[in-house]
Design a protein around this motif. Sequence first.
Motif, PDB file in Angstrom:
ATOM      1  N   GLU A 149       0.845  -1.198   0.000  1.00  0.00           N
ATOM      2  CA  GLU A 149       0.000   0.000   0.000  1.00  0.00           C
ATOM      3  C   GLU A 149       0.878   1.245   0.000  1.00  0.00           C
ATOM      4  OE1 GLU A 149      -3.640   1.979   2.636  1.00  0.00           O
ATOM      5  OE2 GLU A 149      -2.932  -0.072   3.045  1.00  0.00           O
ATOM      6  N   GLY A 150       0.491   2.218  -0.810  1.00  0.00           N
ATOM      7  CA  GLY A 150       1.261   3.450  -0.937  1.00  0.00           C
ATOM      8  C   GLY A 150       2.269   3.410  -2.075  1.00  0.00           C
ATOM      9  N   GLY A 151       2.414   2.251  -2.730  1.00  0.00           N
ATOM     10  CA  GLY A 151       3.363   2.141  -3.837  1.00  0.00           C
ATOM     11  C   GLY A 151       2.805   2.717  -5.129  1.00  0.00           C
ATOM     12  N   GLU A 152       3.669   2.735  -6.153  1.00  0.00           N
ATOM     13  CA  GLU A 152       3.293   3.295  -7.441  1.00  0.00           C
ATOM     14  C   GLU A 152       3.354   2.208  -8.523  1.00  0.00           C
ATOM     15  OE1 GLU A 152       5.576   6.675  -8.491  1.00  0.00           O
ATOM     16  OE2 GLU A 152       5.070   7.793  -6.663  1.00  0.00           O
ATOM     17  N   ILE A 153       2.438   2.324  -9.483  1.00  0.00           N
ATOM     18  CA  ILE A 153       2.411   1.397 -10.623  1.00  0.00           C
ATOM     19  C   ILE A 153       2.303   2.235 -11.893  1.00  0.00           C
ATOM     20  CG2 ILE A 153       1.092  -0.401 -11.804  1.00  0.00           C
ATOM     21  CD1 ILE A 153       0.187  -1.203  -8.861  1.00  0.00           C
ATOM     22  N   ASN A 154       3.159   1.928 -12.850  1.00  0.00           N
ATOM     23  CA  ASN A 154       3.219   2.694 -14.097  1.00  0.00           C
ATOM     24  C   ASN A 154       2.976   1.757 -15.275  1.00  0.00           C
ATOM     25  OD1 ASN A 154       4.005   4.240 -16.369  1.00  0.00           O
ATOM     26  ND2 ASN A 154       5.295   5.526 -15.050  1.00  0.00           N
ATOM     27  N   ILE A 155       1.988   2.093 -16.109  1.00  0.00           N
ATOM     28  CA  ILE A 155       1.683   1.318 -17.312  1.00  0.00           C
ATOM     29  C   ILE A 155       2.025   2.190 -18.509  1.00  0.00           C
ATOM     30  CG2 ILE A 155      -0.068  -0.070 -18.480  1.00  0.00           C
ATOM     31  CD1 ILE A 155      -1.767   0.192 -15.887  1.00  0.00           C
ATOM     32  N   LYS A 173       9.904   1.808 -29.843  1.00  0.00           N
ATOM     33  CA  LYS A 173      11.300   2.203 -29.686  1.00  0.00           C
ATOM     34  C   LYS A 173      12.183   1.267 -30.493  1.00  0.00           C
ATOM     35  CE  LYS A 173      14.731   3.019 -26.027  1.00  0.00           C
ATOM     36  NZ  LYS A 173      14.970   2.917 -24.565  1.00  0.00           N
ATOM     37  N   ASP A 174      13.057   1.842 -31.299  1.00  0.00           N
ATOM     38  CA  ASP A 174      13.978   1.057 -32.143  1.00  0.00           C
ATOM     39  C   ASP A 174      13.232   0.040 -33.004  1.00  0.00           C
ATOM     40  OD1 ASP A 174      16.117   2.409 -30.976  1.00  0.00           O
ATOM     41  OD2 ASP A 174      16.319   0.939 -29.371  1.00  0.00           O
ATOM     42  N   GLY A 175      12.069   0.447 -33.497  1.00  0.00           N
ATOM     43  CA  GLY A 175      11.306  -0.425 -34.384  1.00  0.00           C
ATOM     44  C   GLY A 175      10.534  -1.527 -33.692  1.00  0.00           C
ATOM     45  N   LYS A 176      10.491  -1.494 -32.367  1.00  0.00           N
ATOM     46  CA  LYS A 176       9.778  -2.523 -31.610  1.00  0.00           C
ATOM     47  C   LYS A 176       8.681  -1.886 -30.774  1.00  0.00           C
ATOM     48  CE  LYS A 176      13.773  -5.610 -31.164  1.00  0.00           C
ATOM     49  NZ  LYS A 176      14.674  -6.312 -30.217  1.00  0.00           N
ATOM     50  N   GLY A 177       7.568  -2.618 -30.645  1.00  0.00           N
ATOM     51  CA  GLY A 177       6.513  -2.170 -29.744  1.00  0.00           C
ATOM     52  C   GLY A 177       6.840  -2.594 -28.325  1.00  0.00           C
ATOM     53  N   MET A 178       6.763  -1.648 -27.364  1.00  0.00           N
ATOM     54  CA  MET A 178       7.163  -1.925 -25.986  1.00  0.00           C
ATOM     55  C   MET A 178       6.008  -1.601 -25.035  1.00  0.00           C
ATOM     56  SD  MET A 178      10.486  -2.474 -26.741  1.00  0.00           S
ATOM     57  CE  MET A 178      11.705  -2.102 -25.522  1.00  0.00           C
ATOM     58  N   PHE A 179       5.538  -2.636 -24.312  1.00  0.00           N
ATOM     59  CA  PHE A 179       4.510  -2.453 -23.303  1.00  0.00           C
ATOM     60  C   PHE A 179       5.151  -2.698 -21.935  1.00  0.00           C
ATOM     61  CE2 PHE A 179       1.201  -3.935 -20.446  1.00  0.00           C
ATOM     62  CZ  PHE A 179       0.186  -3.002 -20.648  1.00  0.00           C
ATOM     63  N   TYR A 180       5.125  -1.670 -21.069  1.00  0.00           N
ATOM     64  CA  TYR A 180       5.783  -1.745 -19.768  1.00  0.00           C
ATOM     65  C   TYR A 180       4.765  -1.776 -18.642  1.00  0.00           C
ATOM     66  CZ  TYR A 180      10.033  -0.088 -22.156  1.00  0.00           C
ATOM     67  OH  TYR A 180      11.100   0.062 -22.997  1.00  0.00           O
ATOM     68  N   VAL A 181       5.083  -2.559 -17.608  1.00  0.00           N
ATOM     69  CA  VAL A 181       4.395  -2.464 -16.321  1.00  0.00           C
ATOM     70  C   VAL A 181       5.484  -2.378 -15.262  1.00  0.00           C
ATOM     71  CG1 VAL A 181       2.850  -3.533 -14.655  1.00  0.00           C
ATOM     72  CG2 VAL A 181       2.390  -3.775 -17.101  1.00  0.00           C
ATOM     73  N   ARG A 182       5.561  -1.207 -14.620  1.00  0.00           N
ATOM     74  CA  ARG A 182       6.586  -0.985 -13.582  1.00  0.00           C
ATOM     75  C   ARG A 182       5.892  -0.806 -12.243  1.00  0.00           C
ATOM     76  NH1 ARG A 182       8.155   2.712 -17.776  1.00  0.00           N
ATOM     77  NH2 ARG A 182      10.007   1.985 -18.919  1.00  0.00           N
TER      78      ARG A 182
END
Length: 434
Positions: free
Chosen positions: A339-345, A350-359
């Motif tokens: 609880e209290g943390g952060e999540i980034n979607i 980038k460089d010709g590639k599709g990049m999906f991030y979950v941090r």
Amino acid sequence: MFGFWQRLGWIVVIAIMALLIAMFAGTLSGLIFFSVALLWLVIHHTRHLVALEQWLLVSDHTPSSIPPGSGIWDNIFAHLARYVRSQDQSQRLINLELKQLQSVTAAMPDGIVILDERDHIEWCDPVAEKHLGINLELDVGQQIINMVRQRPFVEYLASGKFNKPLILKQMRHHRLTLLMQLVPYGNKQKLLISRDITSYERIDAMRRDFIANVSHELRTPLTVISGYLEMLSAESEIDLEMQRHALTAMTEQAARMQHLVEDLLTLSRLENTLNKLNESSVDIASILRELRTEAESLSGGRHTIHSGIDSEDQILGSREELRSAFGNLVSNAIRYTPEGGEINIHWEVKDGKGMFYVRDTGMGIEPEHIPRLTERFYRVDNSRSRQTGGTGLGLAIVKHILNRHQARLKINSEVGKGSEFCIQFPEKRLISKQ
């Protein structure tokens, strides 16, 4: 017999001429002529015998290398040339058949070793060289137990009971599991056949582990449900609070089993090679917006959710499957972030590639666990995983979905700081939206 007397023709002629000379010129003249003629014959045959010996000593026994001859030696060398030509033709046929046999054995998945009556190596194919660590050029004539020294094989060879194969773990060279069998043939010779069953052993181990894991996952909810059912059946008077608690626990455990069954069915469908991918243009940005809304609902205000869209490019694939894969990563981030943390979607090209991030800023994962995260039922912390309601199949489902889209999952994590899950799509899957 006629050939023998025919071969004595020169000696008979010389003898007759010597007698004639002796009659007309004297006995001494006849003897001298006879001696000189015999000496010439000896020299003639000796010269041809030396030529024949020299030819026998050379390695190149071809018809063209046979020395020229005269007289009876001309016939002998002609017969020898015909014999050599016949032998050359036979040898070429044997070499051709041997090459064909070697090509056939080389194409076979099994290793083959021919052993003599004393278990010495006479020949082996390339597969056997790989299986047993044999070098045919260096090890011909060596005893097979000098090459395969494991005690089970030595005992198998000594027992003489070859009706059943031997399973041998060959740890010396390639960590293979081999199915080996000796087949007696010919004059006390043996054929040693080896088959690599490493993959079958691995599949069988995975099957056993899978059954054990499913049984383990089902045991706890079934135990809880059956326990409460026994209590409700045995007790005549149960207060409402206890009933509510029992029904809530049973509902939760039933939902857990339902999720497990659904994930198993999803995995089975993804692994089915007959289940073709229904491809269309998938708007990743719209999926990301949906996921953020769901993430905020699942978090219930306990986390800070960020999202970013740096590209409107789309992906060729199955929207249902990709949304399931992305959703698994997002829900995992929420479950394992305090609880209290952060999540980034985030979505970008980038460089010709599709990049999906979950941090996330969760507890992080130790490096030794990362390579195994996509295995079925693999958990870094079993107790925590079950508390969060996970089935242990989420990342396995993600892996199969990404394989169907030729995509990769890269995981970076640092204990105490958080994790980053990145899905990389190849350029051929990108659809530019202009």
